[in-house]
Motif scaffolding. Sequence first.
Motif, short mmCIF file in Angstrom:
data_model
loop_
_atom_site.label_atom_id
_atom_site.label_comp_id
_atom_site.label_asym_id
_atom_site.label_seq_id
_atom_site.Cartn_x
_atom_site.Cartn_y
_atom_site.Cartn_z
N CYS A 302 0.84 -1.21 0.00
CA CYS A 302 0.00 0.00 0.00
C CYS A 302 0.87 1.26 0.00
O CYS A 302 0.61 2.21 -0.74
N ALA A 304 3.97 1.46 -1.03
CA ALA A 304 4.68 1.54 -2.31
C ALA A 304 3.78 2.08 -3.41
O ALA A 304 4.25 2.75 -4.33
N LEU A 305 2.49 1.80 -3.30
CA LEU A 305 1.56 2.29 -4.32
C LEU A 305 1.22 3.76 -4.13
O LEU A 305 0.52 4.34 -4.95
N GLY A 306 1.69 4.34 -3.02
CA GLY A 306 1.45 5.76 -2.80
C GLY A 306 0.38 6.06 -1.77
O GLY A 306 -0.09 7.19 -1.67
N THR A 307 -0.02 5.05 -1.00
CA THR A 307 -1.00 5.30 0.06
C THR A 307 -0.36 6.22 1.10
O THR A 307 0.73 5.91 1.60
N PRO A 308 -0.98 7.33 1.43
CA PRO A 308 -0.41 8.18 2.48
C PRO A 308 -0.38 7.41 3.81
O PRO A 308 -1.37 6.74 4.15
N SER B 93 5.03 9.86 -1.36
CA SER B 93 3.77 9.14 -1.58
C SER B 93 3.10 9.63 -2.85
O SER B 93 2.59 8.84 -3.65
N LEU B 125 -6.89 6.44 -4.59
CA LEU B 125 -5.94 7.28 -3.82
C LEU B 125 -5.82 8.67 -4.44
O LEU B 125 -5.61 9.66 -3.75
#
Lengths: 416, 248
Positions: A302, A304-308, B93, B125
């Motif tokens: 998560c 790595a996928l850019g989840t804050p 992020s 996201l």
Amino acid sequence: MNAVLKLAWRSLWRNRRRTLITLTSIALGLALTIFMASLGAGVYRQASEGAVRMQAGHLVVEHPEFRHDPSPAHALAATEVVAAARGLPGVETVRPLVVGQAVVATAAGSVGVGVMGVEPEAEIGASPFPERVVLGRYLEEGDVRGAVVGTALARRLKLEPGKKAVLTTTDARGEMTSELLKVVGVFQTGSEESDVFLVQVPIGLARRAWGLPEGAASQVGVILGDPDDLPGVAAALSGRVDPGVAAVRTWREAIPKVAAWIELDTRANRLLRVFVIFLVGSTILNTILMSVLERGREFAVCLALGTPPRMLRAQVLAETLLLAALGTMAGAALGAAVSGWVQAHGIDLSLFLSREEGASGVTVGGFMISPVLRCWLTPEQVGAHTLLVFGLTVGIGLYPTWRSTAVPVADLLRTR
Amino acid sequence: MNATPKNPTPVPRAEIVKLEGVGRSYGAGDLSVHALRGVDLAVRSGELAALAGPSGSGKSTLLNLVAVLDRPTVGRVVVDGVDTGTLSPAGTSRLRRDRIGFVFQTYNLIPVLTAFENAEYVLMLQGRPAAERRERVMAVLEVVGLAGLERRFPRELSGGQQQRVAIARAIAAEPALVLADEPTANLDTRTAGALLDLMVGLNEDKGVTFLFSTHDPEVMSRARRVVRLRDGVVEADEVRAPAARARS
């Protein structure tokens, strides 16, 4: 926010058995603490009510010196106090009493006793004695020399209804006085002290024995319809009596042994509840932490996928909140239901008590408690314990929440 | 903590990834291990580039640095015009979310989400509207050959299907770059071939830029560019003619 809740809800149920075990732990822990608190409150209420009604009342008005020197000289003019107390809201019964010590003698012997001079009509419904008469009858208005005695005393002095005895004491002037008693009934409270030591007589006879004028009393007892009204009634009554002439005391001051036992047991009960909550807390911490640690790689993905990180933490916190909400709702409902049932039906401990004669309950400070224990459930108990366990669960969830984003992302992504 | 620069160091847009004198070592003193040593590398938009080399050659370390999952000990890594050394955690992020797609060796789908929801995750996201998310995800699932399976959870899909979902997730948000770490390592030959066809197709038809690591000679043969690493340095950098679409 919807996505966070959706992920939290589904994550919660990915290991259904573990979640159910955790929910059960929270629910049972909360239900147990609510039950312990309400049972404690119920028993303390039974103990205090039993003692209060065997003694003067929830409130006692007496001469300021009577507590330290309970001599007939420290009686008070009770008429005005009785009138003042009867006018207060929440007051069920007002009982003027003359109490003192004497010797009762028959042909079989003599015994030192405590005498309680009462108004018979005021005792009905307010005191347990009229209901505890096992032989003969209770005192009635018009009984001039009537007396009721405990079973143990009756046995020692070979007394039964119709038998006579002589009461001898020292009056307010220090003179020896005697009164003839005619036993009308024998009571059995189960309290050894009462059954051996106590004699109830009409208040007029007691006044004669101690040389007190009409309207005088050693104490004026006030029985309340609801014991929770005590502080308000005490304050109101204190405002209506002259503190130089009479002192208003609560039952805690008047029966300190019972009050001390309740205080001690309340603390022990509280300690046990803290222990139960601590155990529940350990289970919760273990479960949530385990759930977070075993999902390290998922969290790494998560991130790595850019989840804050804050969103990930919100998800874990939401899982904790859902767990806490479900567990505490179930626990509050279960605890309230069980406590409510025990409040209505009681738990009869008679089978576990001694079969000796007269042992029909437990005595605390010489006062009898019914062997049927009942809870006393209040919304405050349920609310406070629910909030406590909910807060504890959420508090415990903060560490796993923080741990969820403190993961070595690159390392975890390479693991299988 | 670094702040996100308002005006990141500009680099030519054609270079999606640029490594300048990048080194990465672990440990200190005599015990230090140099995973990468002074690597210079540029990956341009539309490339299908493979990082090849034996285990320990530095492939994964290089990918981690490009993904900003790790930081170089020396040198500079620039991704889509952004110097990654200047990024704050929040900026990191955002960079991963908006400009990089990931395909992992072990699929790494979120087990509690369906194929559709996994593919939708990055778009969610990004805060894209639900209708746009649906349209895009259905389109990419169609492209990766998973139309009709969108409601299945990862445990209900084969390894190849899971990796297709991972690719759908990686490309749904149309990132500047898709990083793939040994994407076919856990797949059988037939499935791996089909997946490579998919990646080559996406590269040729949609211009998706791929940078992936691999051990597999078959995979390397399909890449248009192969960067060979050995002991943390670039040993060779070969550019080839466009690969054939079908494997067999």
